[in-house]
Enzyme design. Structure first.
Site, PDB file in Angstrom:
ATOM      1  N   GLU A   1      -6.887  43.071 -30.095  1.00 35.97           N
ATOM      2  CA  GLU A   1      -5.547  42.951 -30.007  1.00 35.97           C
ATOM      3  C   GLU A   1      -4.960  43.581 -31.451  1.00 35.97           C
ATOM      4  O   GLU A   1      -3.999  43.308 -31.932  1.00 35.97           O
ATOM      5  CB  GLU A   1      -4.820  41.422 -29.927  1.00 35.97           C
TER       6      GLU A   1
ATOM      7  N   CYS B   1       5.051  40.801 -35.951  1.00 34.50           N
ATOM      8  CA  CYS B   1       4.494  41.551 -34.626  1.00 34.50           C
ATOM      9  C   CYS B   1       5.006  43.053 -34.680  1.00 34.50           C
ATOM     10  O   CYS B   1       4.502  43.801 -34.151  1.00 34.50           O
ATOM     11  CB  CYS B   1       5.002  40.835 -33.411  1.00 34.50           C
TER      12      CYS B   1
ATOM     13  N   HIS C   1      -1.912  34.973 -30.689  1.00 32.83           N
ATOM     14  CA  HIS C   1      -2.695  35.739 -31.554  1.00 32.83           C
ATOM     15  C   HIS C   1      -2.518  34.879 -32.870  1.00 32.83           C
ATOM     16  O   HIS C   1      -1.646  34.129 -33.168  1.00 32.83           O
ATOM     17  CB  HIS C   1      -1.735  37.014 -31.975  1.00 32.83           C
TER      18      HIS C   1
HETATM   19  O1  SUG Z   1       1.574  40.682 -26.176  1.00 28.75           O
HETATM   20  N1  SUG Z   1       4.712  40.108 -25.282  1.00 28.75           N
HETATM   21  C1  SUG Z   1       3.966  40.354 -26.477  1.00 28.75           C
HETATM   22  C2  SUG Z   1       4.347  39.800 -27.621  1.00 28.75           C
HETATM   23  C3  SUG Z   1       3.160  40.513 -28.811  1.00 28.75           C
HETATM   24  C4  SUG Z   1       3.676  39.910 -30.061  1.00 28.75           C
HETATM   25  N2  SUG Z   1       2.699  40.394 -30.964  1.00 28.75           N
HETATM   26  C5  SUG Z   1       2.010  39.637 -32.084  1.00 28.75           C
HETATM   27  N3  SUG Z   1       2.148  38.421 -32.172  1.00 28.75           N
HETATM   28  N4  SUG Z   1       1.266  40.456 -32.786  1.00 28.75           N
HETATM   29  C6  SUG Z   1       2.511  40.076 -25.876  1.00 28.75           C
HETATM   30  O2  SUG Z   1       2.371  38.849 -25.253  1.00 28.75           O
HETATM   31  C7  SUG Z   1       6.038  39.891 -23.250  1.00 28.75           C
HETATM   32  C8  SUG Z   1       6.463  41.065 -22.396  1.00 28.75           C
HETATM   33  C9  SUG Z   1       7.440  40.309 -21.174  1.00 28.75           C
HETATM   34  O3  SUG Z   1       7.037  39.226 -20.804  1.00 28.75           O
HETATM   35  O4  SUG Z   1       8.160  41.341 -20.841  1.00 28.75           O
HETATM   36  C10 SUG Z   1       4.856  40.422 -24.155  1.00 28.75           C
HETATM   37  O5  SUG Z   1       4.270  41.519 -23.999  1.00 28.75           O
END
Ligand code: SUG
Length: 448
Positions: free
Chosen positions: A174, A371, A250
C-alpha cells in the site's frame, strides 16, 4: 548540498464519489452512497497545497487517473463502444462500474514507496508503485501511477522506477502509507521504517480477525531490496492486529513520523519497546537522536483517533527546526483530541504548532491530510531535475482552480456514474490537465 522534503498532493479527480468500496475503512463504509461534491473536494485539496506553498514549503501536484476505467471494464468482458461499455456495466453490474469510477488515486500516500538518494545503494531516488492489491478499485491504479511518476521524475540519472510487486495478496503493498523515514536532516542517510499488517509466508505473526491487513511483511522487504537499502537503514514493525480490526487500515491512520520524531498511539504496534529501541539505535548510528511521542489511550482512544484522523496528519519541519502538525477539521471538533493537541503544543514537545484544514470531502472516504500527499526528499540537483510543470506556483494554483471550476460537477451520485457523458467530460478535463502539468500522454485514452 541543501535537501528538502517535497509534498506531492493528489489532485482529486472529477468522479469523486462515495462508493463504500473499502471494507475495513470505517469512513468509506459509513458514507456509502451519500452524494459527493467533486468540485469542492478538488478545491479543498488545492487550498491545502496553496497554503503549504504560502508557508514556504515546496509543494507538488500529482495528477488524478482516467475514470471511468473503460479499458478495465473491457478486460472484464464488457464490449461495444465506450458508451455501451458503461451502459452495460451499469445494467449488469453496478458495483463494478462504481469501482471503475473511483477517484481513489487522490490518496497518493498509497501511490508508491519512495526512498531518497541518501539511503539507496546507487545514490538515486527510488520509487516502487504500490500494487494496492487488497481492493479492485485501487489495484487498477498502478499502471497509470507509474506513467505519471515517470513523467514527473523522468531523469534516469537521478530517479529509478520499479514496477508494482506481483499482484497477489501475499505481496499486498500500500505504498508510503505504511512507510516512514527518520533522519537527522533530509539529505543525510536515514532509517526507513516499514510497518506491515501481516506476514504472508510466515505463520508465526498474528493477523487481524475481522478486517484485512493490507500490507505484508514480504512486500515491505521486497521494496527495501529493490531500493537497495542497507540493513542498518531499515526497521520493520508489525501493526497491532487489534487496531486494524478497529478501522486502522493503514499505519498512517495511527502514527506519523518526520525527521527524528515518531508521533504514535500507544496501541499502534506490536512489540513497541523493541521497535523503539531499534529505531533509537539505528538512527543513533546515523547521527540522529530518535524522539518518540506516544499518545496514551487514556487521553485519546483508538476510536477517537480513527474518527478524527489525528495521526493522519502531516508533520512538517519549519526552517527553525520546530515542527508543525497539519490536521483535519475533524480533530478540532473532537473535544478529547483537540484538548490533547492543546496540551501537546503547550508542552516541551518538538511539535510547536497545529494548523487545521477542511478536507471533509476526502475525509468522508477515509482520506486525511497525510493520505493526500506523497513525500519525496530531494537535494537541490534532484529538485532541479523534477518536471517543473508539477511544482505548485501561484499561477499554477490559479490555473488549476479555474480548470476545476470549468470541468467538475458539484454533485455526484451512483446514477451520475452511469451517464456516458461523464466519460467525455473527464477525458476532456484530463487532456487539458496533462498540458497544464506538462506530463505528455499518460492516460489510456491518450496512448491507445
Ligand atoms: O484505500 N478509500 C481509500 C482511503 C485511502 C487512505 N489512504 C491512506 N490512509 N494513506 C482506501 O480505503 C474509499 C473509496 C470509496 O469507498 O468510494 C477508498 O478507497
Amino acid at each position: 548540498m541543501k535537501s528538502c522534503e517535497v509534498n506531492f498532493d493528489g489532485l482529486v479527480g472529477p468522479t469523486h464519489n462515495y462508493g463504500g468500496l473499502s471494507y475495513g475503512n470505517v469512513a468509506s463504509q459509513s458514507n456509502c452512497q451519500q452524494s459527493s461534491n467533486p468540485r469542492e473536494a478538488a478545491l479543498q485539496g488545492l487550498s491545502k497545497m496553496k497554503a503549504l506553498m504560502d508557508m514556504g514549503f515546496t509543494q507538488g501536484v500529482l495528477a488524478p487517473q482516467e475514470r471511468p476505467d473503460v479499458a478495465g471494464l473491457r478486460k472484464l468482458g464488457f464490449s461495444g463502444t465506450d458508451a455501451q461499455v458503461i451502459e452495460r456495466a451499469a445494467k449488469e453490474s453496478m458495483p463494478l462500474l462504481v469501482a471503475s469510477c473511483s477517484a481513489s488515486s487522490m490518496w497518493v500516500a498509497n501511490a508508491a514507496t519512495v526512498s531518497p538518494s541518501a539511503d539507496t545503494a546507487d545514490g538515486r531516488v527510488h520509487f516502487t508503485a504500490a500494487n494496492l492489491n487488497c481492493k479492485y478499485h485501487r489495484s487498477i491504479e498502478h499502471p497509470t501511477t507509474s506513467r505519471v511518476l515517470g513523467a514527473m521524475f523522468a531523469d534516469q540519472q537521478h530517479f529509478a522506477h520499479h514496477a508494482a510487486l506481483p499482484a497477489v495478496a501475499q505481496f499486498g503493498d500500500e505504498g508510503a502509507a505504511n512507510h516512514t523515514r527518520f533522519c537527522r536532516s533530509y539529505g543525510e542517510a536515514g532509517v526507513e521504517f516499514f510497518v506491515f499488517g501481516r506476514a504472508a509466508f510466515d505463520t508465526r505473526f498474528p493477523a487481524p480477525q475481522k478486517y484485512p491487513a493490507r500490507q505484508t511483511l514480504e512486500a515491505s522487504q521486497a521494496v527495501a531490496r529493490l531500493h537497495g537499502l542497507s540493513e542498518d537503514g531499515v526497521v520493520y514493525a508489525q501493526q497491532n492486529p487489534a487496531v486494524i480490526d478497529q478501522g486502522v487500515f493503514h499505519n498512517d491512520v495511527i502514527a506519523v513520523g518526520n525527521g527524528e520524531v515518531l508521533f504514535y498511539h500507544e496501541d499502534a504496534f506490536l512489540n513497541t519497546e523493541h521497535m523503539l529501541s531499534e529505531l533509537h539505535d539505528k538512527l543513533g548510528r546515523r547521527g540522529g537522536r530518535f524522539q518518540a511521542i506516544c499518545v496514551p489511550r487514556t487521553e485519546v482512544g483508538v476510536e477517537d483517533a480513527v474518527r478524527s484522523y489525528l495521526f493522519n496528519s502531516q508533520l512538517l519541519s519549519n526552517a527553525d527546526g520546530s515542527m508543525l502538525l497539519i490536521v483535519p477539521e475533524e480533530c478540532r471538533s473532537n473535544e478529547r483530541v483537540w484538548n490533547y493537541l492543546q496540551r501537546l503544543i503547550a508542552d516541551e514537545s518538538p511539535i510547536r504548532e497545529v494548523k487545521v484544514f477542511d478536507l471533509k470531502q476526502s475525509m468522508q472516504n477515509g482520506g486525511g491530510p497525510a493520505c493526500l500527499r506523497l513525500r519525496v526528499a530531494l537535494n537541490e540537483t534532484e529538485l532541479a531535475a523534477v518536471n517543473p510543470g508539477v511544482i505548485m506556483t501561484a499561477p499554477l494554483y490559479d490555473t488549476l482552480t479555474q480548470w476545476v471550476d470549468k470541468h467538475y460537477r458539484d454533485r455526484m451520485t451512483e446514477n451520475d456514474l452511469a451517464d456516458p457523458q461523464l466519460l467525455t467530460e473527464c477525458r476532456t478535463a484530463l487532456d487539458e490537465l496533462t498540458q497544464h502539468l506538462k506530463l505528455g500522454a499518460v492516460y489510456p485514452f491518450q496512448i491507445n
